[in-house]
Design an enzyme around this catalytic site. Structure first.
Site, short mmCIF file in Angstrom:
data_model
loop_
_atom_site.label_atom_id
_atom_site.label_comp_id
_atom_site.label_asym_id
_atom_site.label_seq_id
_atom_site.Cartn_x
_atom_site.Cartn_y
_atom_site.Cartn_z
N GLU A 124 0.84 -1.19 0.00
CA GLU A 124 0.00 0.00 0.00
C GLU A 124 0.88 1.24 0.00
OE1 GLU A 124 -3.03 0.12 2.94
OE2 GLU A 124 -4.07 -1.66 2.16
N ASP A 149 -19.64 -8.47 -5.54
CA ASP A 149 -19.32 -7.89 -4.23
C ASP A 149 -18.63 -6.54 -4.40
OD1 ASP A 149 -19.42 -8.05 -1.43
OD2 ASP A 149 -17.34 -8.73 -1.33
#
Length: 210
Positions: A124, A149
């Site tokens: 990240e 989803d």
């Protein structure tokens, strides 16, 4: 001046025998080569050569495999199919990432449920640099389930902000949607918008938006 010595009959017979043997050996070699070539030609006809798919073909097959689910989720949640497909490509490395290939998770969606998630390392972008962290990621039964989803997440927002992706939902084309993904805080990668746009344009994914 020395006289040239003539060959005897026995020597001539020996020479003739050697010459005949050489001719026979050459004929045998030629016959062997002809037979081998015949066998190779017939075996190649019986067994067509294996065709290796190009990278472009593999990519197009992946796109076609998830496009129906992306279009279906667009009908249900209003997410542009081009955005869904491009995000799946970028985040799963064409379905080849460990998370996608083993757990059908195309979008890196996380989960706190230990019964339906897998602990994996991921990168990240934080404070101007890429860092490696461990996180739990949702496990799906299929790519279609993962796509549905993902669309539901964008449509319904997060638990702390139901309207988080309202600008993405309001987008009327992929350029707006790509910029609004960044605006609404979907990804930490500062180049995320440009990567999504490049994928859509390179593979003409906007054809699924119409």
């Amino acid at each position: 001046m020395a006289k040239r010595k003539l060959m005897t009959k026995k020597q001539r017979r020996t020479l003739a025998t050697i010459f005949a043997s050489m001719i026979a050996l050459i004929a045998l070699i030629l016959a062997f080569l002809l037979v081998r070539n015949f066998i190779r030609q017939n075996s190649s006809l019986a067994q067509p050569p294996i065709q290796v798919k190009s990278i472009r073909q593999q990519h197009e097959e992946f796109i076609q495999s998830i496009a129906p689910a992306a279009v279906n989720s667009s009908h249900n949640y209003g997410i542009l199919p081009s955005i869904t497909i491009a995000q799946a490509i970028l985040e799963s490395d064409w379905g080849q990432s460990q998370l996608a290939s083993n757990y059908h998770n195309l979008f890196g969606i996380k989960s706190d449920d230990p019964n339906n998630s897998q602990l994996l390392e991921t990168q990240e972008y934080q404070n101007g640099q890429w860092i490696t962290i461990s996180a739990r990621f949702r496990v799906y039964a299929s790519f279609e389930e993962s796509i549905q989803d993902h669309a539901a997440l964008l449509a319904n927002g997060t638990t702390w902000n139901k309207q988080q992706y309202q600008h993405v939902l309001a987008s009327t084309n992929y350029l707006e949607a790509a910029h609004n993904l960044q605006r609404d805080g979907y990804a930490t990668d500062p180049d995320y918008t440009q990567k999504i746009i490049q994928i859509i344009q390179k593979y003409h994914l906007d054809r699924y938006d119409h």
